[in-house]
Write a protein that holds these residues in place. Structure first.
Motif, mmCIF file in Angstrom:
data_model
loop_
_atom_site.group_PDB
_atom_site.id
_atom_site.type_symbol
_atom_site.label_atom_id
_atom_site.label_comp_id
_atom_site.label_asym_id
_atom_site.label_seq_id
_atom_site.Cartn_x
_atom_site.Cartn_y
_atom_site.Cartn_z
ATOM 1 N N ASP A 330 0.842 -1.192 0.000
ATOM 2 C CA ASP A 330 0.000 0.000 0.000
ATOM 3 C C ASP A 330 0.880 1.245 0.000
ATOM 4 N N ILE A 331 0.844 1.992 -1.092
ATOM 5 C CA ILE A 331 1.725 3.152 -1.268
ATOM 6 C C ILE A 331 1.423 4.262 -0.270
ATOM 7 N N PRO A 332 0.153 4.649 -0.037
ATOM 8 C CA PRO A 332 -0.106 5.705 0.957
ATOM 9 C C PRO A 332 0.422 5.345 2.342
ATOM 10 N N SER A 333 0.313 4.079 2.754
ATOM 11 C CA SER A 333 0.829 3.685 4.065
ATOM 12 C C SER A 333 2.347 3.825 4.109
ATOM 13 N N LYS A 334 3.000 3.442 3.018
ATOM 14 C CA LYS A 334 4.457 3.590 2.963
ATOM 15 C C LYS A 334 4.865 5.050 3.065
ATOM 16 N N GLU A 339 9.918 8.144 7.483
ATOM 17 C CA GLU A 339 10.349 9.172 8.431
ATOM 18 C C GLU A 339 11.007 10.355 7.744
ATOM 19 N N ASN A 340 11.382 10.201 6.496
ATOM 20 C CA ASN A 340 12.039 11.279 5.768
ATOM 21 C C ASN A 340 11.063 12.089 4.908
ATOM 22 N N ASN A 341 9.756 11.873 5.144
ATOM 23 C CA ASN A 341 8.790 12.563 4.287
ATOM 24 C C ASN A 341 8.730 14.064 4.561
ATOM 25 N N GLY A 342 9.120 14.465 5.779
ATOM 26 C CA GLY A 342 9.173 15.892 6.080
ATOM 27 C C GLY A 342 7.824 16.538 6.290
ATOM 28 N N TYR A 355 4.022 20.563 17.461
ATOM 29 C CA TYR A 355 3.995 20.038 16.103
ATOM 30 C C TYR A 355 4.430 18.585 16.131
ATOM 31 N N TRP A 356 4.062 17.830 15.132
ATOM 32 C CA TRP A 356 4.391 16.407 15.131
ATOM 33 C C TRP A 356 4.598 15.920 13.701
ATOM 34 N N ASN A 357 5.358 14.837 13.600
ATOM 35 C CA ASN A 357 5.641 14.246 12.294
ATOM 36 C C ASN A 357 4.559 13.242 11.922
ATOM 37 N N LEU A 358 4.178 13.249 10.661
ATOM 38 C CA LEU A 358 3.130 12.335 10.185
ATOM 39 C C LEU A 358 3.553 10.885 10.315
ATOM 40 N N SER A 359 4.847 10.631 10.300
ATOM 41 C CA SER A 359 5.330 9.241 10.378
ATOM 42 C C SER A 359 4.993 8.581 11.710
ATOM 43 N N THR A 360 4.678 9.378 12.745
ATOM 44 C CA THR A 360 4.321 8.782 14.037
ATOM 45 C C THR A 360 2.956 8.097 13.987
ATOM 46 N N ALA A 361 2.147 8.373 12.955
ATOM 47 C CA ALA A 361 0.835 7.731 12.793
ATOM 48 C C ALA A 361 0.926 6.530 11.866
ATOM 49 N N CYS A 362 2.118 5.948 11.734
ATOM 50 C CA CYS A 362 2.318 4.829 10.814
ATOM 51 C C CYS A 362 1.434 3.635 11.164
#
Length: 937
Positions: A330-334, A339-342, A355-362
Motif C-alpha cells: 500500500d503506497i499511501p501507508s508507505k 520518516e524522511n517525508n518531512g 507540532y508532530w511528524n506524520l510518520s508517528t501515525a504509521c
C-alpha cells in the motif's frame, strides 16, 4: 373403562388418599391415570382468618365435593366445623371475592364440557392447581369451529424435482447426513391430505386413537380457545387481576427432558437443546409439533439466517486477509510511515500540543488499510445482494414450511379484545350513561352517532400525544448522551495532552474508554427503553393482542435502533467534518476544540466502535443476561417459596408433580426479545459492513451458541408456551426488508465519505503523473502559515529543532500564498462531486441487482405451487370417492336393514349425536384463539 364415561366430572383431590403420585404411571394425567391433563390453572389461596402474620394458624376447611352435573356443595365434617363462623376481615373479603370469581369461571368451563381436577385447600395458604382435561366431544367441537386441519386417510406421493435438481439434492443430503438430527425422519416423498376437521365427515379421517389424534399442542390450544371465549371473563383478564397466578399447558416429559433431571435426556433435548449438537441442523418439524407454528417459524428463520452467515463470513475473512496480504504494497501507508517525508503536522490541541511528524501515525495508517481497501467496496455490494438473497430464500422456505405444516389457506384468526381495552370501554360506557339524559336533550344527533362500545381516536388522543412526546424525549436523551460522550472525549484528550507521560497514548486511551462508556450506556438504556416502549403501548390501549404486539415492536425497535447505532453514525458520518481549520477551529465550551479523525481517517475508529459494541452486546446482553438472569430469578423464587408459610409441604414432596415442576419455571413472555436481538445484530452485519468485514463471522459464532441457548431455555427453563398457528413472521419481515434497503445507502456513504476510496480513485486518474498513488499523501495535506495562529494557541516550549514556518493539516484548501487562501480548493469540489456520483451509482446498481435477484427467485417454489394445485385436485377426488362409498353403504342398508354392521350403526349414532351438538354449538358462532402474550423487550 372408557375415560369419556367416567362418572366423576370434577374431582377434588385429597393428598391423604391412598392413590398418590407414587403409585401413578404418569404425571401428565388425572388421578384416574386415564384422562390427560391438557391445561393447568394456578392460584394462590388464603383461608378465612389466615393472615401472613399468622402463617402457623390454620383452620381446617371442610372437604369439597362435586356432583356429576357440576354443582358444588360443601360437606360439614364430623366436628361440625362446616357451620363455624369466622370474622371476615378486609383481606378475607378480597379473598372470598376472588374465590367466587374462580368458581364462576370454573363452572363455565365445566358447562363448556371441560373436566376439572383440583387440589384440596388443606393449608392456611398456598398455591392450588386446577387440572383441565378436554374430552373427545369438546376437542371435535372446537376443532370444527377453529377449522383445524387434520390428516385424512388419503396419502399421496410428492412430486419429485427435476432430474438435475434431484441428483443435486441427493448429493447434498448424503454430504450433510452427519449434520442431520437423529429424530424420526420426515417422509419427504409421501404426505397425508389434510382437511379442516368436520364432525359430519368423521369417516374421512384416520382416527385410530382418540387420545392421540389431536396432539398435545392442539389440545392445549383448544382449551385456551374456550378460556378466551367472549362469554367468559378471559383468562388473561383473570390473571391481570390476580384471580389466577398462571395458566399454562404442561411440558410433555415423554418428548422432552424430565424437568426434575431424574431421567435421561429425551429426544428434543438430546438433538436440539444440548450444546454438544451445535453443528447439527435443527429438528424444525419436531419443534413445530411441540411448540406450535409461531415458535417453529422463529427457529426456522434463525437457522436460515445463521446458515446464510456462513458464505458472508467466508467472503469477509477473505477480504480481511486480502488487506493483510497487501498491506506492504500500500503506497499511501508507505508514504505515511516514511520518516524522511518531512510532513510537519499542525498541533492537535492549543498550547500544550506540539507540532508532530506524520510518520508517528504509521501504525494507524497500516491498520486502516486492513478495512479500507478496494475489496471492501465489492464486499459491500455482495452483502447488499446477500441481504436480498436471504429475504427471498426466507419467503421460499416460509412457503415450503407452510405447505408441509398445512398452513396454506388458513383463515386469519379473529382476535378478542384485551382486558385493558375492555376495562376502558366499560369506564367509557359508565361515564356515558351518567350523562345520557343531558346529551339526549341537548345534542341528540351527537349522542346517537357516538359509539360507546369501542374507543375512538379522541379517546386515544392523550395516549398518542404522550407517545409522541415520550419518543421524542427518549431520542433526544440518546443524542444527548452521545454528545456527552463526545464532550468526554474532547475534555479528557485535552487533559491527557497536558501530561508528557500520557501524551503519546492520548488517542488510544480516549477512544477505548469512550467506546466502553458507550457500551455500558447502550446496555442500560436498552432495558429502560424496553420498559418504556411497553408502558407507552399500554397507554395507547390497543384493542387486540396482535395490535399491541405490533405497536410494541415498532416502538421498541425505533428506540433500540437509535440507542445502538447513534454513536456509530456519529463516528461514521459526523466526526471530523466540523472541526474547522488551523487559525479558525470550531470550539465547544469555550476552549475545547472539536475532535478530529486520526491521520489514517475515521474508518479505523468506526471499525473499533462497531466491533466493541457488537461483541459487547452479544457477549453481555445476549448470552450472560439470558443465562444469568433466569437462573437468578429461579433462585429468588425458590428462596421465596421456602420462606412462604404454607408452601413447604409442596417443596418437601419426594415426587413433585409435573404441574409443580412447570410452575417453578419462568413464564413465557413471547418471541419479541429473541427477534429483537437478532434484528439489531442483522443491522450490525449489514449497515456498516464496509468498515468491518469480520462482522458476519462474529455474528455466526454468536448465533451457533444462540440457537442452542434459546433451545435450552425453551425446553428446560420456560413454561410451555401456548401453540399459535401463523403463516409468517409478521412485522419482523418488514423491519428486515427496511434494514436491508437502508444498508445500501449506509454502506454507500461509508465508502464515499468515511473511507479514502474515492479520494484515492480521483487522485489516481486525475492528478497522478504516472497513474499510481505515489504522492497521494502530499496531495491530501494542505499548508498553514503558523504565524497566522490565534494569539495564545501557539505550542509552548516546542521541541522541534528548526523553526517551523508552515505546518500541514488534512484537508483540501488553498495554500496561504494563494489569493483566496484557505478556501476550498478545486480538488475538494472534484472529490465531493465524485463522492456524490459514487453514492448515486452504487445505490442504483445495488438496487437494480436486488430487484433482478428478486425477479429471478420466485417467492413460491415451483414444486410447492404444483403440489398445492395437485393437492386440491386429489382432495376433490377423495371427497367424491368417499361420498360415493357412503351413498352405496346407505343404499344397501336401506334395502337390507338386517345387514347393518355394528360399526355402521355406531357411525349412524355418532353422526346424529354430532349433528345435534353442532346445532347447539352453532349458537356460539365461529371463534378463534389468540394466544399472543405481552412481551418483554
Amino acid at each position: 373403562m372408557d375415560p369419556e364415561n367416567l362418572p366423576v366430572v370434577n374431582n377434588f383431590l385429597d393428598p391423604n388418599e391412598p392413590t398418590s403420585s407414587e403409585a401413578r404411571q404418569s404425571r401428565m394425567h388425572f388421578l384416574d391415570n386415564q384422562r390427560k391433563v391438557d391445561y393447568v390453572l394456578v392460584y394462590h389461596y388464603r383461608n378465612r382468618g389466615a393472615h401472613p402474620s399468622h402463617g402457623s394458624f390454620s383452620h381446617p376447611r371442610a372437604p369439597l365435593a362435586v356432583i356429576s352435573n357440576g354443582e358444588m356443595g360443601k360437606e360439614p365434617n364430623a366436628a361440625g366445623q362446616g357451620n363455624m363462623m369466622i370474622e371476615m376481615g378486609p383481606l378475607d373479603a378480597l379473598e372470598e371475592e376472588k374465590k367466587e370469581q374462580r368458581e364462576q369461571f370454573e363452572y363455565k368451563l365445566m358447562e363448556a364440557g371441560l373436566e376439572l381436577e383440583k387440589d384440596l385447600e388443606n393449608k392456611s395458604q398456598g398455591s392450588s392447581f386446577v387440572r383441565i382435561h378436554a374430552p373427545w366431544q369438546v376437542l371435535t367441537r372446537e376443532a370444527e369451529f377453529l377449522k383445524i386441519k387434520v390428516p385424512t386417510k388419503k396419502m399421496y406421493e410428492i412430486k419429485s424435482k427435476g432430474t438435475i435438481a434431484k441428483k443435486f439434492n441427493d448429493i447434498v443430503q448424503k454430504m450433510t447426513s452427519p449434520l442431520q438430527p437423529r429424530v424420526p425422519e420426515h417422509n419427504d416423498k409421501m404426505k397425508n391430505l389434510s382437511y379442516p376437521f368436520s364432525r359430519e365427515k368423521m369417516y374421512l379421517y384416520n382416527i385410530q386413537d382418540k387420545d392421540t389424534f389431536f396432539d398435545n399442542a392442539t389440545r392445549s390450544r383448544i382449551v385456551l380457545t374456550i378460556f378466551i371465549f367472549p362469554s367468559f371473563t378471559g383468562i388473561h383478564s383473570l390473571i391481570a387481576h390476580n384471580i389466577y397466578e398462571a395458566a399454562y399447558p404442561l411440558h410433555d416429559v415423554g418428548i422432552l427432558l424430565s424437568l426434575s433431571f431424574e431421567k435421561q435426556c429425551k429426544l428434543l433435548y438430546q438433538e436440539w437443546a444440548c450444546y454438544g449438537v451445535f453443528y447439527k441442523f435443527q429438528p424444525i418439524d419436531l419443534i413445530r409439533k411441540y411448540f406450535g407454528e409461531k415458535i417453529g417459524l422463529y427457529f426456522a428463520w434463525l437457522g436460515l439466517y445463521t446458515s446464510f452467515l456462513i458464505p458472508s463470513s467466508v467472503i469477509g475473512v477473505i477480504v480481511f486477509l486480502y488487506g493483510c496480504a497487501t498491506i506492504e504494497d500500500d503506497i499511501p501507508s508507505k508514504e505515511m510511515c516514511d520518516e524522511n517525508n518531512g510532513f510537519t503536522m499542525c498541533p492537535l490541541c492549543d498550547k500544550s500540543c506540539d507540532y508532530w511528524n506524520l510518520s508517528t501515525a504509521c501504525g494507524t495508517a497500516r491498520a486502516s488499510h486492513l478495512f479500507d481497501n478496494p475489496a471492501t467496496v465489492f464486499f459491500s455490494i455482495f452483502m447488499a445482494l446477500w441481504a436480498t438473497m436471504f429475504l427471498e430464500n426466507w419467503k421460499r422456505l416460509q412457503m415450503r414450511l407452510g405447505y408441509f405444516w398445512d398452513l396454506t389457506g388458513i383463515e386469519e384468526e379473529e382476535e378478542h379484545s384485551r382486558p385493558e381495552y375492555e376495562t376502558r370501554v366499560r369506564e367509557k360506557m359508565l361515564k356515558g350513561q351518567k350523562n345520557h339524559v343531558q346529551k339526549m336533550e341537548t345534542d341528540k344527533t351527537e349522542s346517537e352517532d357516538e359509539d360507546d362500545d369501542e374507543l375512538t381516536w379522541k379517546d386515544r388522543l392523550p395516549g398518542y400525544m404522550m407517545n409522541f412526546a415520550s419518543i421524542l424525549f427518549m431520542i433526544a436523551l440518546t443524542f444527548s448522551i452521545v454528545f456527552g460522550v463526545i464532550v468526554y472525549r474532547i475534555t479528557v484528550a485535552a487533559a491527557l495532552s497536558l501530561n508528557k507521560s500520557t501524551r503519546p497514548n492520548v488517542r488510544a486511551t480516549v477512544t477505548a474508554t469512550a467506546v466502553l462508556i458507550n457500551l455500558v450506556v447502550i446496555l442500560i438504556l436498552d432495558e429502560i427503553y424496553g420498559a418504556v416502549a411497553k408502558w407507552l403501548t399500554k397507554i395507547e390501549v390497543p384493542r387486540t393482542e396482535e395490535s399491541f404486539e405490533q405497536r410494541l415492536i415498532l416502538k421498541a425497535f425505533l428506540l433500540k435502533f437509535v440507542n445502538a447505532y447513534s454513536s456509530i453514525f456519529y463516528v461514521a458520518f459526523f466526526k471530523g467534518r466540523f472541526v474547522g481549520r488551523p487559525g479558525s477551529y470550531v470550539y465547544v465550551f469555550d476552549g475545547y476544540r472539536m475532535e478530529e479523525c486520526a491521520p489514517g481517517g475515521c474508518l479505523m475508529e468506526l471499525c473499533l466502535q462497531l466491533s466493541i459494541i457488537m461483541l459487547g452486546k452479544q457477549l453481555i446482553q445476549n448470552n450472560i443476561f439470558e443465562i444469568g438472569i433466569p437462573k437468578l430469578k429461579k433462585l429468588l423464587r425458590k428462596l421465596k417459596d421456602e420462606t412462604e408459610p404454607g408452601e413447604t409441604a409442596s417443596s418437601e414432596s419426594k415426587h413433585p408433580e409435573q404441574w409443580d415442576l412447570d410452575y417453578s419455571l419462568e413464564p413465557y413472555t413471547g418471541l419479541t426479545p429473541e427477534y429483537m436481538e437478532m434484528i439489531i445484530q442483522f443491522g450490525f452485519v449489514s449497515l456498516f459492513v464496509a468498515s468491518f468485514p469480520l462482522a458476519p463471522l462474529f455474528a455466526l459464532l454468536n448465533n451457533v451458541i444462540e440457537v442452542r441457548l434459546d433451545a435450552k431455555k425453551f425446553v428446560t427453563e420456560l413454561r410451555r408456551p401456548d401453540a399459535v398457528r401463523t403463516k409468517d413472521i409478521g412485522i419482523w419481515f418488514d423491519i428486515l426488508s427496511g434494514i436491508g434497503k437502508f444498508s445500501v445507502i449506509s454502506n454507500a456513504f461509508v465508502i464515499a465519505v468515511t473511507s479514502d476510496f474515492i479520494p484515492r480513485l480521483v487522485y489516481q486518474y486525475s492528478y497522478s503523473h504516472n497513474g499510481t498513488l505515489h504522492g497521494f499523501i502530499n496531495h491530501t495535506l494542505s499548508y498553514f502559515n503558523v504565524s497566522q495562529m490565534k494569539e495564545g494557541t501557539q505550542p509552548e516550549n516546542s521541541h522541534f529543532g528548526q523553526e517551523v514556518l508552515f505546518c500541514r493539516f488534512k484537508d483540501y484548501r488553498e495554500p496561504p500564498w494563494a489569493p483566496n487562501q484557505y478556501e476550498f480548493s478545486k480538488q475538494y469540489w472534484s472529490i465531493l462531486s465524485a463522492r456524490l456520483a459514487f453514492v448515486i451509482i452504487f445505490q442504483n446498481l445495488v438496487m437494480f441487482l436486488s430487484v433482478l435477484v428478486d425477479w429471478m427467485i420466485p417467492d413460491i417454489p415451483k414444486d410447492i405451487s404444483d403440489q398445492i394445485q395437485k393437492e386440491k385436485s386429489l382432495l376433490m377426488d377423495f371427497f367424491l370417492k368417499e361420498e360415493h362409498e357412503k351413498v352405496k353403504l346407505i343404499d344397501s342398508a336401506q334395502r337390507s336393514p338386517k345387514s347393518l354392521t355394528p360399526s355402521f350403526r355406531h357411525f349412524s349414532r355418532q353422526s346424529s349425536r354430532h349433528s345435534s351438538q353442532s346445532q347447539r354449538g352453532s349458537q356460539r358462532g365461529s371463534h378463534a384463539s389468540s394466544a399472543s402474550q405481552h412481551t418483554i423487550v
